[in-house]
Design a protein around this motif. Structure first.
Motif, PDB file in Angstrom:
ATOM      1  N   LEU A   1     -13.881   6.210 -19.909  1.00  0.00           N
ATOM      2  CA  LEU A   1     -12.683   7.047 -20.012  1.00  0.00           C
ATOM      3  C   LEU A   1     -12.120   7.480 -18.659  1.00  0.00           C
ATOM      4  O   LEU A   1     -11.059   8.082 -18.597  1.00  0.00           O
ATOM      5  CB  LEU A   1     -12.975   8.286 -20.867  1.00  0.00           C
ATOM      6  CG  LEU A   1     -13.364   8.007 -22.323  1.00  0.00           C
ATOM      7  CD1 LEU A   1     -13.675   9.298 -23.045  1.00  0.00           C
ATOM      8  CD2 LEU A   1     -12.260   7.232 -23.033  1.00  0.00           C
ATOM      9  N   GLY A   2     -12.857   7.199 -17.583  1.00  0.00           N
ATOM     10  CA  GLY A   2     -12.385   7.591 -16.258  1.00  0.00           C
ATOM     11  C   GLY A   2     -12.323   9.102 -16.071  1.00  0.00           C
ATOM     12  O   GLY A   2     -11.442   9.614 -15.388  1.00  0.00           O
ATOM     13  N   VAL A   3     -13.260   9.806 -16.658  1.00  0.00           N
ATOM     14  CA  VAL A   3     -13.280  11.263 -16.584  1.00  0.00           C
ATOM     15  C   VAL A   3     -13.824  11.691 -15.219  1.00  0.00           C
ATOM     16  O   VAL A   3     -14.880  11.216 -14.798  1.00  0.00           O
ATOM     17  CB  VAL A   3     -14.147  11.854 -17.723  1.00  0.00           C
ATOM     18  CG1 VAL A   3     -14.259  13.355 -17.617  1.00  0.00           C
ATOM     19  CG2 VAL A   3     -13.577  11.457 -19.068  1.00  0.00           C
ATOM     20  N   PRO A   4     -13.118  12.592 -14.543  1.00  0.00           N
ATOM     21  CA  PRO A   4     -13.569  13.010 -13.210  1.00  0.00           C
ATOM     22  C   PRO A   4     -14.727  14.013 -13.266  1.00  0.00           C
ATOM     23  O   PRO A   4     -14.577  15.118 -13.775  1.00  0.00           O
ATOM     24  CB  PRO A   4     -12.323  13.666 -12.603  1.00  0.00           C
ATOM     25  CG  PRO A   4     -11.564  14.188 -13.783  1.00  0.00           C
ATOM     26  CD  PRO A   4     -11.852  13.228 -14.919  1.00  0.00           C
ATOM     27  N   VAL A   5     -15.882  13.592 -12.795  1.00  0.00           N
ATOM     28  CA  VAL A   5     -17.033  14.484 -12.655  1.00  0.00           C
ATOM     29  C   VAL A   5     -17.626  14.244 -11.273  1.00  0.00           C
ATOM     30  O   VAL A   5     -17.439  13.186 -10.684  1.00  0.00           O
ATOM     31  CB  VAL A   5     -18.106  14.264 -13.752  1.00  0.00           C
ATOM     32  CG1 VAL A   5     -17.571  14.605 -15.129  1.00  0.00           C
ATOM     33  CG2 VAL A   5     -18.638  12.852 -13.728  1.00  0.00           C
ATOM     34  N   THR A   6     -18.357  15.237 -10.784  1.00  0.00           N
ATOM     35  CA  THR A   6     -18.979  15.105  -9.464  1.00  0.00           C
ATOM     36  C   THR A   6     -20.485  14.945  -9.613  1.00  0.00           C
ATOM     37  O   THR A   6     -21.063  15.341 -10.625  1.00  0.00           O
ATOM     38  CB  THR A   6     -18.693  16.350  -8.605  1.00  0.00           C
ATOM     39  OG1 THR A   6     -19.345  17.478  -9.198  1.00  0.00           O
ATOM     40  CG2 THR A   6     -17.196  16.613  -8.474  1.00  0.00           C
ATOM     41  N   ALA A   7     -21.087  14.412  -8.572  1.00  0.00           N
ATOM     42  CA  ALA A   7     -22.544  14.297  -8.564  1.00  0.00           C
ATOM     43  C   ALA A   7     -23.181  15.674  -8.620  1.00  0.00           C
ATOM     44  O   ALA A   7     -24.187  15.870  -9.310  1.00  0.00           O
ATOM     45  CB  ALA A   7     -23.004  13.544  -7.318  1.00  0.00           C
TER      46      ALA A   7
ATOM     47  N   MET B   1     -10.032  18.627 -20.796  1.00  0.00           N
ATOM     48  CA  MET B   1     -10.450  17.382 -21.393  1.00  0.00           C
ATOM     49  C   MET B   1     -11.850  16.982 -20.892  1.00  0.00           C
ATOM     50  O   MET B   1     -12.653  16.498 -21.680  1.00  0.00           O
ATOM     51  CB  MET B   1      -9.457  16.271 -21.072  1.00  0.00           C
ATOM     52  CG  MET B   1      -9.879  14.958 -21.699  1.00  0.00           C
ATOM     53  SD  MET B   1      -8.851  13.582 -21.279  1.00  0.00           S
ATOM     54  CE  MET B   1      -9.756  12.909 -19.923  1.00  0.00           C
ATOM     55  N   THR B   2     -12.123  17.202 -19.612  1.00  0.00           N
ATOM     56  CA  THR B   2     -13.426  16.836 -19.064  1.00  0.00           C
ATOM     57  C   THR B   2     -14.545  17.546 -19.817  1.00  0.00           C
ATOM     58  O   THR B   2     -15.537  16.931 -20.202  1.00  0.00           O
ATOM     59  CB  THR B   2     -13.499  17.165 -17.554  1.00  0.00           C
ATOM     60  OG1 THR B   2     -12.487  16.409 -16.887  1.00  0.00           O
ATOM     61  CG2 THR B   2     -14.847  16.820 -16.974  1.00  0.00           C
ATOM     62  N   PHE B   3     -14.362  18.846 -20.054  1.00  0.00           N
ATOM     63  CA  PHE B   3     -15.385  19.608 -20.775  1.00  0.00           C
ATOM     64  C   PHE B   3     -15.642  19.004 -22.155  1.00  0.00           C
ATOM     65  O   PHE B   3     -16.792  18.812 -22.544  1.00  0.00           O
ATOM     66  CB  PHE B   3     -14.970  21.076 -20.918  1.00  0.00           C
ATOM     67  CG  PHE B   3     -15.819  21.814 -21.898  1.00  0.00           C
ATOM     68  CD1 PHE B   3     -17.086  22.251 -21.550  1.00  0.00           C
ATOM     69  CD2 PHE B   3     -15.371  22.050 -23.196  1.00  0.00           C
ATOM     70  CE1 PHE B   3     -17.899  22.910 -22.460  1.00  0.00           C
ATOM     71  CE2 PHE B   3     -16.170  22.712 -24.117  1.00  0.00           C
ATOM     72  CZ  PHE B   3     -17.429  23.138 -23.745  1.00  0.00           C
ATOM     73  N   ALA B   4     -14.586  18.712 -22.899  1.00  0.00           N
ATOM     74  CA  ALA B   4     -14.741  18.187 -24.262  1.00  0.00           C
ATOM     75  C   ALA B   4     -15.476  16.848 -24.258  1.00  0.00           C
ATOM     76  O   ALA B   4     -16.400  16.630 -25.061  1.00  0.00           O
ATOM     77  CB  ALA B   4     -13.374  18.047 -24.929  1.00  0.00           C
TER      78      ALA B   4
END
Length: 153
Positions: free
Chosen positions: A63-69, A1-4
């Protein structure tokens, strides 16, 4: 889901940044030789990257999507470098020649053997060029790679 989610935000950011945020001066100057062209291209890519960053922040935040710096930095940096490289124009034109796409690159211009003309023999209006299509598809490839980096790191 993060990728999309990330890819969609980058894609929309690319479209806005490449067509609405980029100034006419940047578009006209970014392919010129020398420092004036390099700097114009740099200003375009800066505006483009900021646009993508703002949209990413909005979408990821809502959306609260988990990504890193680290992922964001790597993805946006790779995308910016690849975009600058292609938008210097001679680089992408050479790549088109090397891959057998030189004729397609010139499609829609007077340089193409089947250049569009009116019945009177003057240049005809058209909806785009091969160069533009190759430019955009090149950018889309790197948007995909950037989204993968952002999602994976």
């Amino acid at each position: 889901m993060t990728f999309a989610v990330v890819f969609i935000a980058l894609y929309v950011g690319h479209s806005l940044g490449d067509h609405w945020v980029q100034t006419s001066c940047q578009a006209a100057e970014k392919g010129r030789p020398g420092w004036s062209g390099r700097l114009a291209c740099g200003r375009h890519v800066l505006g483009l990257t900021v646009t993508k960053g703002v949209l990413l922040a909005l979408v990821v935040g809502v959306l609260g999507v988990p990504v890193t710096a680290a992922g964001l930095t790597a993805g946006l940096a790779l995308d910016a470098v690849s975009h600058w490289w292609a938008d210097r124009r001679t680089t992408l034109a050479r790549l088109a020649e090397l891959t057998g796409k030189g004729e397609f690159y010139s499609l829609g211009t007077g340089a193409h053997p089947a250049a569009p003309v009116t019945a009177a023999g003057t240049p005809a209006a058209h909806l785009g060029t091969g160069a533009y299509q190759l430019d955009q598809s090149f950018h889309h490839l790197w948007l995909l790679v950037a989204a993968l980096l952002i999602a994976a790191l």
